[in-house]
Design a protein around this motif. Structure first.
Motif, mmCIF file in Angstrom:
data_model
loop_
_atom_site.group_PDB
_atom_site.id
_atom_site.type_symbol
_atom_site.label_atom_id
_atom_site.label_comp_id
_atom_site.label_asym_id
_atom_site.label_seq_id
_atom_site.Cartn_x
_atom_site.Cartn_y
_atom_site.Cartn_z
ATOM 1 N N PRO A 39 41.114 36.968 31.197
ATOM 2 C CA PRO A 39 40.720 36.403 31.776
ATOM 3 C C PRO A 39 41.151 37.690 33.252
ATOM 4 O O PRO A 39 42.381 37.765 32.724
ATOM 5 N N ALA A 40 40.530 37.537 34.133
ATOM 6 C CA ALA A 40 40.876 38.807 35.563
ATOM 7 C C ALA A 40 40.469 37.600 36.719
ATOM 8 O O ALA A 40 39.765 37.288 36.608
ATOM 9 N N LEU A 41 41.135 38.202 37.655
ATOM 10 C CA LEU A 41 41.705 37.384 38.920
ATOM 11 C C LEU A 41 41.403 39.113 40.036
ATOM 12 O O LEU A 41 42.031 39.700 40.019
ATOM 13 N N LEU A 42 40.234 39.977 40.137
ATOM 14 C CA LEU A 42 39.932 40.708 41.393
ATOM 15 C C LEU A 42 40.125 39.830 42.896
ATOM 16 O O LEU A 42 39.365 39.384 42.834
ATOM 17 N N LEU A 43 41.129 40.448 43.378
ATOM 18 C CA LEU A 43 41.407 40.825 45.368
ATOM 19 C C LEU A 43 41.321 41.120 45.772
ATOM 20 O O LEU A 43 41.519 42.917 45.852
ATOM 21 N N ALA A 44 40.171 41.280 47.218
ATOM 22 C CA ALA A 44 40.054 42.573 48.004
ATOM 23 C C ALA A 44 40.775 41.668 49.523
ATOM 24 O O ALA A 44 40.580 40.577 50.017
ATOM 25 N N ASP A 45 40.830 42.892 49.994
ATOM 26 C CA ASP A 45 42.156 42.510 51.162
ATOM 27 C C ASP A 45 42.912 41.268 50.880
ATOM 28 O O ASP A 45 42.446 40.907 52.036
ATOM 29 N N ALA A 46 43.617 41.416 49.975
ATOM 30 C CA ALA A 46 44.752 40.481 49.938
ATOM 31 C C ALA A 46 46.158 41.039 50.503
ATOM 32 O O ALA A 46 46.614 42.107 50.314
ATOM 33 N N PRO A 47 46.812 39.835 51.067
ATOM 34 C CA PRO A 47 48.090 40.188 51.829
ATOM 35 C C PRO A 47 48.672 40.549 51.135
ATOM 36 O O PRO A 47 49.688 41.267 51.415
ATOM 37 N N VAL A 48 48.566 40.404 49.392
ATOM 38 C CA VAL A 48 50.290 40.739 48.661
ATOM 39 C C VAL A 48 50.053 42.026 47.880
ATOM 40 O O VAL A 48 50.633 42.408 47.150
#
Length: 131
Positions: A16-25
């Motif tokens: 599984p994957a989690l895609l993040l946009a504009d993440a502070p990390v």
């Protein structure tokens, strides 16, 4: 820090994957290394995949939380033909022992894994799940 679920995409699968946009990390995560499409481990990072809140925890004060129940989930269809959701994604992450977490400038309109893994701008990697 809480990340707006609209800036996330949970992708079901054997890995599984989690895609993040504009993440502070974003800048704290390592540049993605995926030789031969094998995503490297994100050292010092972990994920806590839960139905209501998914936590990505990094070294020091780095990390974020996603209100997972409100986040979009793609991939997978149950036996009755209905789309799967966050419960199924959490089960995928449990079976895989974690998830691939990728931080991008923006979420893609179409998932093109070859483009994502070879872009040179994506950050992240495989994060083991904490019990």
């Amino acid at each position: 820090m809480l990340l707006d679920p609209e800036n996330t995409l949970f992708v079901r699968g054997a890995m599984p994957a989690l895609l993040l946009a504009d993440a502070p990390v974003h800048d704290a995560l390592p540049l993605l290394a995926a030789p031969d499409r094998a995503v490297s481990r994100c050292e010092g990072w972990s994920i806590v995949p839960r139905l209501t809140l998914c936590v990505v925890d990094g070294p020091g004060d780095q990390g974020l939380a996603v209100p997972a129940l409100a986040a979009p989930v793609v991939g997978g269809v149950n036996d009755a033909g209905a789309s799967s959701g966050m419960t199924d994604w959490c089960e995928d992450a449990e079976q895989a022992g974690g998830a691939v977490v990728l931080s991008l400038d923006q979420l893609p309109d179409v998932l093109d894994w070859s483009a994502l893994l070879s872009s040179g701008t994506v950050r992240g990697g495989f994060m083991p799940a904490l019990a």
